[in-house]
Design an enzyme around this catalytic site. Structure first.
Site, PDB file in Angstrom:
ATOM      1  N   HIS A 152       0.843  -1.189   0.000  1.00  0.00           N
ATOM      2  CA  HIS A 152       0.000   0.000   0.000  1.00  0.00           C
ATOM      3  C   HIS A 152       0.882   1.245   0.000  1.00  0.00           C
ATOM      4  O   HIS A 152       1.883   1.314   0.718  1.00  0.00           O
ATOM      5  CB  HIS A 152      -0.898   0.026   1.239  1.00  0.00           C
ATOM      6  CG  HIS A 152      -2.028  -0.951   1.180  1.00  0.00           C
ATOM      7  ND1 HIS A 152      -3.343  -0.579   1.301  1.00  0.00           N
ATOM      8  CD2 HIS A 152      -2.035  -2.282   0.994  1.00  0.00           C
ATOM      9  CE1 HIS A 152      -4.117  -1.648   1.211  1.00  0.00           C
ATOM     10  NE2 HIS A 152      -3.331  -2.704   1.028  1.00  0.00           N
ATOM     11  N   ASP A 157      -2.266   4.437  -4.204  1.00  0.00           N
ATOM     12  CA  ASP A 157      -3.656   4.104  -3.911  1.00  0.00           C
ATOM     13  C   ASP A 157      -4.597   5.226  -4.349  1.00  0.00           C
ATOM     14  O   ASP A 157      -5.713   4.971  -4.811  1.00  0.00           O
ATOM     15  CB  ASP A 157      -3.834   3.832  -2.417  1.00  0.00           C
ATOM     16  CG  ASP A 157      -3.228   2.493  -2.005  1.00  0.00           C
ATOM     17  OD1 ASP A 157      -2.677   1.801  -2.876  1.00  0.00           O
ATOM     18  OD2 ASP A 157      -3.294   2.149  -0.803  1.00  0.00           O
TER      19      ASP A 157
END
Length: 245
Positions: A152, A157
């Protein structure tokens, strides 16, 4: 309309127990178009990340040790999000952390700075009830490649969420336009309409050379199919008033 796709990475899951923001990513949309005017900041949280969180984002204490503290980037972040509509996946989580960080500095809440917040997770749950609506699941559902997302990251993202959000809300503008077109505005004057039936429009047909090339192409198709192609199943219609090219 200015919108910002925003995401954060944190040292853990609970801002109330001392977890801090370590990364912020913002992707700017103006009138639903990516502008490239993005914001990406790493933050020194002055503490270690929880093992579970570290496994998700991979940002070690050593990597973050020379990055600015939140107090040093707060004004930059506040100015960047001011007046914009924020789009966040699971917005209460990120807003909770941002509000906590701003409160530590005596600054206003996010809701007092930006023009509003859209929770794309809540939006996805309404569109796809009972299904997985994580960012990865939505990327798969809308055919958006996230193969490069091994960990992540706030900016990555945000970039993926921008594509997902645009895909989820595609067609809303045309729907609004249709609704506006059907609505009668009080006192409005109807726009004049053109009678197309009264127009004498010339029809331009293919030349002899073009027809010969077309026939040769059909012959090649018939040979390849070992039969008759679909283009020869109906006789061509003639246009008696056509104008030759």
């Amino acid at each position: 309309m200015r919108q910002l796709i925003l995401d954060t990475e944190t040292t853990g899951l609970n801002a109330r127990t001392g977890d801090r923001i370590i990364e912020i990513g913002c992707v700017e949309l103006i009138n639903r178009r990516l502008t490239g005017n993005n914001l990406h900041i790493y933050v020194n949280p002055e503490r270690d990340s929880d093992p579970g969180a570290l496994a998700v984002h991979g940002l070690t204490t050593e990597f973050l040790s020379d990055k600015p503290k939140f107090a040093e980037i707060a004004a930059q972040l506040r100015d960047f999000i001011a007046g914009a509509e924020l789009i966040i996946h699971n917005a209460p989580f990120d807003i909770g952390f941002l509000d906590m960080e701003f409160a530590l500095l005596g600054l206003p809440k996010v809701s007092d700075i930006c023009a509003g917040v859209i929770d794309s997770l809540a939006h996805a749950k309404q569109m796809f009830p009972g299904k997985r609506n994580s960012l990865d699941a939505l990327c798969d559902r809308f055919g958006i490649s996230n193969a490069h997302r091994t960990l992540h990251g706030a900016l990555l993202d945000s970039e993926l969420l921008a594509e997902v959000y645009l895909a989820m809300t595609r067609g809303q503008e045309s729907l609004v336009i249709d609704m506006l077109g059907d609505a009668e505005t009080e006192g409005a004057t109807a726009a004049p309409r053109i009678a197309l039936d009264d127009l004498d429009l010339p029809v331009i047909v293919a030349s002899g050379e073009e027809l010969a090339a077309h026939e040769a192409m059909l012959n090649d198709l018939d040979k390849a199919l070992k039969g008759t192609s679909v283009w020869r199943t109906e006789a061509p219609q003639t246009q008696p008033d056509a104008v030759a090219a």
